[in-house]
Structures are given as structure tokens and as C-alpha cells.
Design an enzyme around this catalytic site. Structure first.
Site, PDB file in Angstrom:
ATOM      1  N   ASP A  45       9.222   1.851  -4.374  1.00  0.00           N
ATOM      2  CA  ASP A  45      10.684   1.768  -4.382  1.00  0.00           C
ATOM      3  C   ASP A  45      11.251   2.198  -3.030  1.00  0.00           C
ATOM      4  O   ASP A  45      12.455   2.104  -2.793  1.00  0.00           O
ATOM      5  CB  ASP A  45      11.299   2.553  -5.540  1.00  0.00           C
ATOM      6  CG  ASP A  45      10.903   4.020  -5.565  1.00  0.00           C
ATOM      7  OD1 ASP A  45      10.224   4.474  -4.627  1.00  0.00           O
ATOM      8  OD2 ASP A  45      11.274   4.714  -6.536  1.00  0.00           O
ATOM      9  N   SER A  46      10.358   2.609  -2.120  1.00  0.00           N
ATOM     10  CA  SER A  46      10.746   2.813  -0.721  1.00  0.00           C
ATOM     11  C   SER A  46      11.371   1.559  -0.132  1.00  0.00           C
ATOM     12  O   SER A  46      12.079   1.619   0.873  1.00  0.00           O
ATOM     13  CB  SER A  46       9.516   3.218   0.107  1.00  0.00           C
ATOM     14  OG  SER A  46       8.427   2.345  -0.135  1.00  0.00           O
ATOM     15  N   ASP A  84       5.826   0.772  -8.281  1.00  0.00           N
ATOM     16  CA  ASP A  84       6.686   1.859  -8.747  1.00  0.00           C
ATOM     17  C   ASP A  84       7.560   1.407  -9.905  1.00  0.00           C
ATOM     18  O   ASP A  84       8.070   0.278  -9.901  1.00  0.00           O
ATOM     19  CB  ASP A  84       7.623   2.315  -7.618  1.00  0.00           C
ATOM     20  CG  ASP A  84       7.026   3.409  -6.753  1.00  0.00           C
ATOM     21  OD1 ASP A  84       6.177   4.167  -7.257  1.00  0.00           O
ATOM     22  OD2 ASP A  84       7.416   3.502  -5.581  1.00  0.00           O
ATOM     23  N   LYS A 112       3.333   3.330 -11.091  1.00  0.00           N
ATOM     24  CA  LYS A 112       3.458   4.701 -10.601  1.00  0.00           C
ATOM     25  C   LYS A 112       4.793   5.268 -11.056  1.00  0.00           C
ATOM     26  O   LYS A 112       5.823   4.603 -10.935  1.00  0.00           O
ATOM     27  CB  LYS A 112       3.354   4.756  -9.068  1.00  0.00           C
ATOM     28  CG  LYS A 112       3.473   6.191  -8.506  1.00  0.00           C
ATOM     29  CD  LYS A 112       3.061   6.267  -7.052  1.00  0.00           C
ATOM     30  CE  LYS A 112       4.115   5.746  -6.108  1.00  0.00           C
ATOM     31  NZ  LYS A 112       5.391   6.531  -6.125  1.00  0.00           N
ATOM     32  N   GLU A 114       7.225   9.031 -11.188  1.00  0.00           N
ATOM     33  CA  GLU A 114       7.432  10.331 -10.554  1.00  0.00           C
ATOM     34  C   GLU A 114       7.800  11.383 -11.589  1.00  0.00           C
ATOM     35  O   GLU A 114       8.717  11.174 -12.386  1.00  0.00           O
ATOM     36  CB  GLU A 114       8.566  10.239  -9.520  1.00  0.00           C
ATOM     37  CG  GLU A 114       8.299   9.273  -8.381  1.00  0.00           C
ATOM     38  CD  GLU A 114       9.451   9.235  -7.388  1.00  0.00           C
ATOM     39  OE1 GLU A 114      10.385  10.061  -7.506  1.00  0.00           O
ATOM     40  OE2 GLU A 114       9.425   8.380  -6.485  1.00  0.00           O
ATOM     41  N   GLU A 181       2.892  14.148  -2.557  1.00  0.00           N
ATOM     42  CA  GLU A 181       3.725  13.924  -1.371  1.00  0.00           C
ATOM     43  C   GLU A 181       4.335  15.224  -0.858  1.00  0.00           C
ATOM     44  O   GLU A 181       4.947  15.975  -1.619  1.00  0.00           O
ATOM     45  CB  GLU A 181       4.836  12.913  -1.691  1.00  0.00           C
ATOM     46  CG  GLU A 181       5.728  12.619  -0.495  1.00  0.00           C
ATOM     47  CD  GLU A 181       6.626  11.413  -0.685  1.00  0.00           C
ATOM     48  OE1 GLU A 181       7.448  11.164   0.214  1.00  0.00           O
ATOM     49  OE2 GLU A 181       6.517  10.724  -1.722  1.00  0.00           O
TER      50      GLU A 181
END
Length: 264
Positions: A45-46, A84, A112, A114, A181
């Protein structure tokens, strides 16, 4: 070329062979990465910041991720492709399953997400329904408003113990990979050694099983702030393909990330 699988990365961990991974968002770069031997990619999602020009990852939608996942899959048909689930796309296990199905239909092998122990039920549900999960702990960019910015996480005994506890909980629930991270090297080492699953670091020193970089950081296309953990491989080589090969070589040898890219 044989497809790269989660089992391939598990074997790397067992053999103490470091591996390199990278973000990818389109067909052309995915094809180039695969041709040069980068066989694990993340549609992150970067892309909200690097591709769409937002100031955070929060505006990214599941549809955005699915679109870019399909493009990357066409460029790298044999890579292990992570995608993501973006902000608010997994607030319940049911919602996570529905959105995971969307990105897996687009070509992802794994999703993925978070967060820590609060995700245990979601990870378990996805895993039981044949959706492989990669966890993400430490600096989780979707939580930027809680953290008050992009800061190192897990400093101090209490915070470090909490991250280790979260990592073990995610693994026990069925997570098959973990991204760490922006955490101190010492904590990254503890977590990597405590888990049976492969750990991929970004800003976590060279002690994790694998490394990941946002492709724009690897090529010096940062548009302002340069993260401490980033290295411009293109500046040293002058050629994108050579830069990719150097990134892989430095990760596998443990040269990158160096002390100058690490936190304590």
C-alpha cells in the site's frame, strides 16, 4: 523457472541463506525484477505514496491493490507475490476474508496485514480458509496517526517484549511470514531467532532472514525524505538491472543493510 513458494523461504531460513525482496507495482518492473533474480515481491500500500502521490498509505483501496497485483503477476508469473490489505480492509475477520479473496483472484499468493495480537482471530480464519498470511509489526504505516509519525518502534524492554509476544501470537495463529519494520537490531534478532517462520526486515538491521525495500528507495526516487534504512543502489551502478543485482548480492552477503542503515 520453478515458482518461488513460502516453502522456498522456509528453506532459506533453515539454511541461514538471506533473501532479498522488493515492492513492485507494474508489469515492466516486475518482469525486470524477475529476470534479474528477485523472486519475492510485495504489492504494497506504499503505492499510495510512491505511485499515487498521497502523503500516507491510508487512501489506498482494495481495488487499487488488486489492479496493481494483476499487473505485477503478468510481469512475474513465477514469483511469490504478497499483497497488502490496505487501511480498514480487515477490521473484521469476515471483511478480511472477502478482501483477501479479491487480491488473490488478482494474482496474489499471500496477503499482508499490519497489527499484533488483536489480529489473531483474523489470521486464524484466513489460514483455515487457505489464505496464507504475512504479519507486519513494528512501524506499521497504517497506524501513522497513532504513532504521531514514522518512528522507530520497540525501544525499551516493555515495548520490545510486547512486539515479541505479538510475533509469537501471529505465528501461533498461522501466519507464515512476518515483516518487521523500523525496530532496533537487537529486538529484530530476538524475534527472528524466536520464530520458526521467516522474518523479513526493513529498517531492522541485517539479522532478519530476508530484506525488503520499496523499489523507489532502492533507486533513489524518494521525492524528499530519505529513510535511514534506504540505500540508492542505482547511484552506485548507473543501471537499473545492475542495481537490482547489487541489491540481491549485498542482502545475501549481509553487507546491506549496514550499521548506517540500522537502529538501536
Amino acid at each position: 523457472m520453478k515458482p518461488t513458494t513460502i516453502a522456498s523461504l522456509q528453506k532459506c531460513k533453515q539454511n541461514k541463506k538471506r533473501f532479498a525482496t522488493i515492492t513492485a507495482y507494474d508489469y515492466s518492473f516486475a518482469k525486470l525484477f524477475a529476470e534479474e533474480g528477485l523472486n519475492v515481491m510485495l504489492v504494497g500500500d506504499s503505492l499510495g505514496m510512491t505511485v499515487q502521490g498521497h502523503d500516507s498509505t491510508l487512501p489506498v483501496t482494495v481495488q487499487d491493490i488488486a489492479y496493481h497485483t494483476a499487473a505485477v503477476r503478468r510481469g512475474a508469473p513465477n514469483c511469490l507475490l504478497l499483497a497488502d490489505l490496505p487501511f480498514m480492509a480487515y477490521s473484521t475477520p469476515e471483511q478480511a476474508f472477502e478482501n483477501a479473496a479479491t487480491v488473490m483472484r488478482a494474482g496474489a499468493n499471500m496477503v499482508k496485514i499490519e497489527g499484533g495480537a488483536w489480529l489473531v482471530e483474523t489470521v486464524r480464519m484466513l489460514t483455515e480458509r487457505a489464505v496464507p498470511v504475512c504479519g507486519h509489526l513494528g512501524l506499521t504505516p497504517q497506524s501513522v496517526n497513532i504513532f504521531g509519525g514514522y518512528k522507530v518502534q520497540g525501544r525499551g524492554d516493555e515495548a520490545g517484549d510486547q512486539l515479541l509476544s505479538d510475533a509469537l501470537a501471529l505465528e501461533a495463529a498461522g501466519a507464515q511470514l512476518l515483516v518487521l519494520e523500523c525496530v532496533p537490531v537487537e529486538l529484530a534478532k530476538r524475534i527472528t531467532e524466536a520464530l520458526a517462520i521467516p522474518v523479513i526486515g526493513i529498517g531492522a538491521g541485517n539479522v532478519t532472514d530476508g530484506q525488503i525495500l520499496v523499489m523507489h528507495d532502492a533507486f533513489g526516487i524518494t521525492g524528499g525524505h530519505i529513510p535511514k534504512f534506504a540505500k540508492n543502489f542505482l547511484a552506485e551502478t548507473g543501471d537499473i538491472r545492475a542495481a537490482v543485482r547489487q541489491y540481491i548480492a549485498e542482502v545475501e552477503s549481509g553487507v546491506y543493510p549496514g550499521e548506517e542503515h540500522s537502529f538501536h
